[in-house]
Design an enzyme around this catalytic site. Structure first.
Site, PDB file in Angstrom:
ATOM      1  N   ASP A  37      96.358  60.010  30.482  1.00 41.45           N
ATOM      2  CA  ASP A  37      96.332  60.452  29.318  1.00 41.45           C
ATOM      3  C   ASP A  37      96.634  61.917  29.066  1.00 41.45           C
ATOM      4  O   ASP A  37      96.236  62.663  28.385  1.00 41.45           O
ATOM      5  CB  ASP A  37      95.418  59.960  28.313  1.00 41.45           C
ATOM      6  CG  ASP A  37      95.567  60.396  26.774  1.00 41.45           C
ATOM      7  OD1 ASP A  37      96.916  60.759  26.261  1.00 41.45           O
ATOM      8  OD2 ASP A  37      94.680  60.359  25.999  1.00 41.45           O
ATOM      9  N   HIS A  83      84.895  53.568  15.973  1.00 43.91           N
ATOM     10  CA  HIS A  83      83.427  53.379  15.351  1.00 43.91           C
ATOM     11  C   HIS A  83      82.541  53.920  16.515  1.00 43.91           C
ATOM     12  O   HIS A  83      81.429  53.942  16.346  1.00 43.91           O
ATOM     13  CB  HIS A  83      83.287  51.991  15.056  1.00 43.91           C
ATOM     14  CG  HIS A  83      83.807  51.455  13.739  1.00 43.91           C
ATOM     15  ND1 HIS A  83      83.087  52.012  12.337  1.00 43.91           N
ATOM     16  CD2 HIS A  83      84.963  50.845  13.280  1.00 43.91           C
ATOM     17  CE1 HIS A  83      84.015  51.448  11.576  1.00 43.91           C
ATOM     18  NE2 HIS A  83      84.972  50.701  12.159  1.00 43.91           N
TER      19      HIS A  83
HETATM   20 CA    CA Z   1      97.331  60.226  24.334  1.00 44.11          CA
END
Ligand code: CA
Length: 708
Positions: free
Chosen positions: A330, A635
């Site tokens: 990522d 959450h």
């Molecule tokens: Ca991303």
């Protein structure tokens, strides 16, 4: 009705005249913000005309009323309370005495920049169900202005042009190629040469990235550039990216890469270079994250994790630089880009600077995309440096977690995320909000794509939240935030400040030898730009993640920032300090300001509320898997909430199977953004999520009883 409209128009007209009179600037409010004024934004330090302050996106305010010598007298001039506890990430735009800013759920407001009086508000009424597709909160990073119009990208894909005087819609167009795919817009549009340019996000859930330019007057599409190849069976897209995708990108992918969309979303940096007439887009991560799954572990996967230079008029490709070939962590490269000219080895070089998630600070020659230098600015376990000959990172063998898992730093939250950095031409330093957040990466066994849900190919359960308070504290201590004053020529820090936690605000540099930054703990602070000495602090009563701006009205310099905690870190992680949800605010400061915020009450937490039901260990384990892959992304991991969304361990619904099912399965709270998860999970599976959260609540109750 008619009379009311006329009165409003008259009032707005007089405000614009008043703004003009005091600012002494050219033009007349937003109506006068034409191409010339945008290009000359640095010559108007009293306004904040574009997202990054000017096309150079340096976020430098060339104003000297507030200085390192007098900033101790800075006080609150005014504040405006917002209507939500969700994150606030916008950069306000200020034109001749009027501020235009956005808030969560893509709402827009126009304010008198000297008094805070609300001139108009616009709510695009985004369907709250879209919030589930927003990986990183339902935030919005701001508007662009041009020729009497204010442009906003809404979470649901609409690019909307508003009348700057009234907030009425002039045109609106759907920018998503497929509204059923989990695309979202959180980024600010940019206006370049009469075009409005906007990208989107969604690569965590499975989309194909692109950026589109629209005619600013009519809203008609001018060009679109896809950042990654599509399904070859469908043929070319008929877009300007087709040729370069065929020539450069397609051979760099393997397997059925199109199944998950591929990723490469352009969700933040879109920067116009007025000196070279080039547009730079920052391209995001792959979808799914895991390169083994996405592309059989093969190929660089262009243009993921790259800066791509395009011709602004046509969208044609010029050059690219890919910081993380074959990205699998990522590691987006869509983080803010700033432009300057630096003296490098005695020669002036027109450069772009970027500090993307992967932890390298890049200085790139913007004439041709050539890498000049790259140095790590945070702890990096995945790479040892960058080979300047090839421009490629020197990766650590285990970093790709092909066999075993690996603790990677930086990680998905980035050594630097979207929080804008600033550059002072006076000090020559870049003020970088950096952070240290490790993540253990392990391939998800038996990965199966779930349409519209998170699809990472990473086993998040391999990052368990320890129940033992000492272990919990030990992990928490690893998480740090930093404000680094980075020398981009020497490629090393001049000074740095360490915060207790990551996820602190964007920065603003000013000619008063100051750097302003809010932090996740709720302090808005000023530092001496040359030394890092802390000179001033203000308690915002909520975390501040947005970047400050500065402007002048009526001869008075103001510093403004959106306060309101939220975004990916507090939503998804377990280690943030638990806090009470508080609504955001617009905060504006001036020398001698005497306004006060209402006194903050001490946080009140509902008691942990474990159900009396006897769940089996198998139920709890099944629930853990579902919770951590789906629920915990908003959450909080381990059901530890940091207050932006409700802490489910303390939820009234937790003890009641029927109430739980009504919300989680039947969607009773979908108007708040809590959709039904029946699409992905059976009632029995969602009941086992209750078993897991209930177990976490039981542990919390025991810890609280023991005073830990
Ligand atoms: Ca991303």
């Amino acid at each position: 009705m008619m009379r009311k409209m006329m009165a409003a128009a008259l009032l707005t007209g007089s405000m614009l005249v008043a703004g003009l009179a005091v600012s002494g600037g050219p033009g007349s409010g937003v109506r006068g913000v034409d191409a010339q004024r945008l290009a000359n934004a640095r010559g108007e330090p009293g306004n904040w005309l574009t997202h990054g302050g000017s096309y150079f996106e340096q976020r430098f305010a060339d104003l000297t009323q507030i200085t390192a010598d007098n900033v101790g007298r800075l006080g609150l001039a005014w504040s405006v309370d917002l209507d939500t506890t969700r994150g606030q990430e916008a950069t306000p735009i200020v034109v001749d005495g009027t501020m235009y800013t956005t808030t969560a759920w893509s709402k827009v407001m126009a304010l008198d920049a000297a008094t805070g009086r609300v001139k108009w508000k616009f709510d695009p009424k985004v369907d709250k169900a879209r919030g589930q597709a927003a990986c990183c909160d339902v935030v919005n990073r701001g508007v662009a202005v041009w020729n009497g119009m204010v442009f906003v990208g809404a979470l649901d894909g609409r690019l909307i042009a508003l009348d700057a005087a009234t907030g009425r819609v002039k045109w609106s167009t759907q920018t998503f190629v497929d509204v059923d795919k989990p695309y979202t817009i959180t980024g600010a549009p940019r206006v370049v040469k009469g075009l409005v340019i906007i990208g989107n996000g969604g690569a965590e859930l499975g989309v194909r990235g692109y950026v589109t330019a629209y005619d600013a007057v009519t809203g008609k599409k001018k060009w679109r550039f896809f950042t990654v190849p599509g399904d070859p069976a469908k043929g070319p897209d008929g877009e300007v990216s087709d040729a370069v995708i065929a020539a450069k990108s397609r051979g760099t992918w393997d397997g059925q890469y199109w199944a998950g969309g591929g990723g490469g979303t352009v969700w933040d940096a879109i920067v116009y270079d007025q000196e070279l007439d080039q547009l730079y887009i920052g391209v995001g991560n792959g979808s799914p994250w895991n390169h083994q799954i996405r592309s059989n572990g093969k190929g660089d996967n262009l243009f993921l994790s790259s800066v791509v230079a395009l011709k602004p008029d046509s969208g044609e490709y010029l050059w690219h630089y890919q910081g993380t070939p074959g990205e699998t962590w990522d590691f987006t490269q869509t983080q803010p880009i700033l432009l300057s000219t630096l003296m490098i080895e005695g020669k002036p070089r027109k450069v772009l600077m970027q500090a993307p998630k992967n932890g390298f600070f890049y200085v790139i020659d913007r004439a041709n995309g050539q890498l000049i230098s790259a140095k790590g600015f945070a702890t990096q376990t995945w790479a040892k440096g960058v080979d300047l000959k090839t421009g490629r990172p020197i990766e650590v063998e285990e970093a790709r977690f092909r066999k075993d898992g690996f603790l990677v730093m930086p990680s998905a939250l980035g050594a630097h995320n979207w929080h804008p950095m600033s550059f002072s031409p006076r000090t020559g330093l870049v003020y970088l909000p950096a952070q240290e957040v490790p993540l253990f990466y392990k391939t998800e066994e038996g990965f199966k794509r779930r349409e519209g849900a998170w699809n990472l190919g990473i086993d998040l359960l391999s990052n368990p939240v320890p129940d033992d308070p000492a272990q919990f504290k030990a992990i928490k201590a690893m998480l740090k935030g930093k404000l680094i004053a980075w020398d981009p020529v020497a490629q090393k820090p001049a000074w740095e400040i360490t915060y207790d936690g990551p996820w602190n605000g964007g920065t603003l540099a000013t000619a008063g030898n100051l750097v302003f930054q809010g932090n996740g703990g709720g302090a808005v602070q000023a530092f001496k730009a040359t030394t890092g000495e802390k000179l001033w602090s203000f308690d915002a009563q909520t975390g501040v993640i947005a970047p400050p701006v500065s402007y002048m009205v009526g001869g008075v310099q103001y510093v403004a920032v959106m306060a309101g905690y939220g975004g990916a870190y507090p939503l998804s992680t377990a280690f943030d300090d638990p806090r009470e949800a508080r609504n955001g605010r617009v905060l504006v400061f001036k020398l001698g300001g005497t306004a006060r915020l209402p006194k903050a009450t001490a946080p009140q937490f509902a008691p942990a509320n474990p159900p009396a039901d006897a769940f089996t260990p198998a139920q709890i384990a099944e629930g853990a898997g579902i919770y951590e892959a789906t629920c915990g992304l908003c959450h909080g991991a381990g059901a530890h909430s940091s207050g932006v969304l409700p802490d489910l361990r303390r939820s009234g619904a937790l003890a009641d199977a029927e109430a739980w099912k009504a919300i989680v399965h039947d969607g009773a709270l979908k108007a708040n953004g809590m959709i039904s998860f029946a699409k992905w999970y059976s009632p029995a599976q969602l009941e086992s999520v209750r078993a897991y959260v209930g177990d976490q609540a039981r542990k919390l109750k025991a810890r609280e009883a023991a005073g830990r």
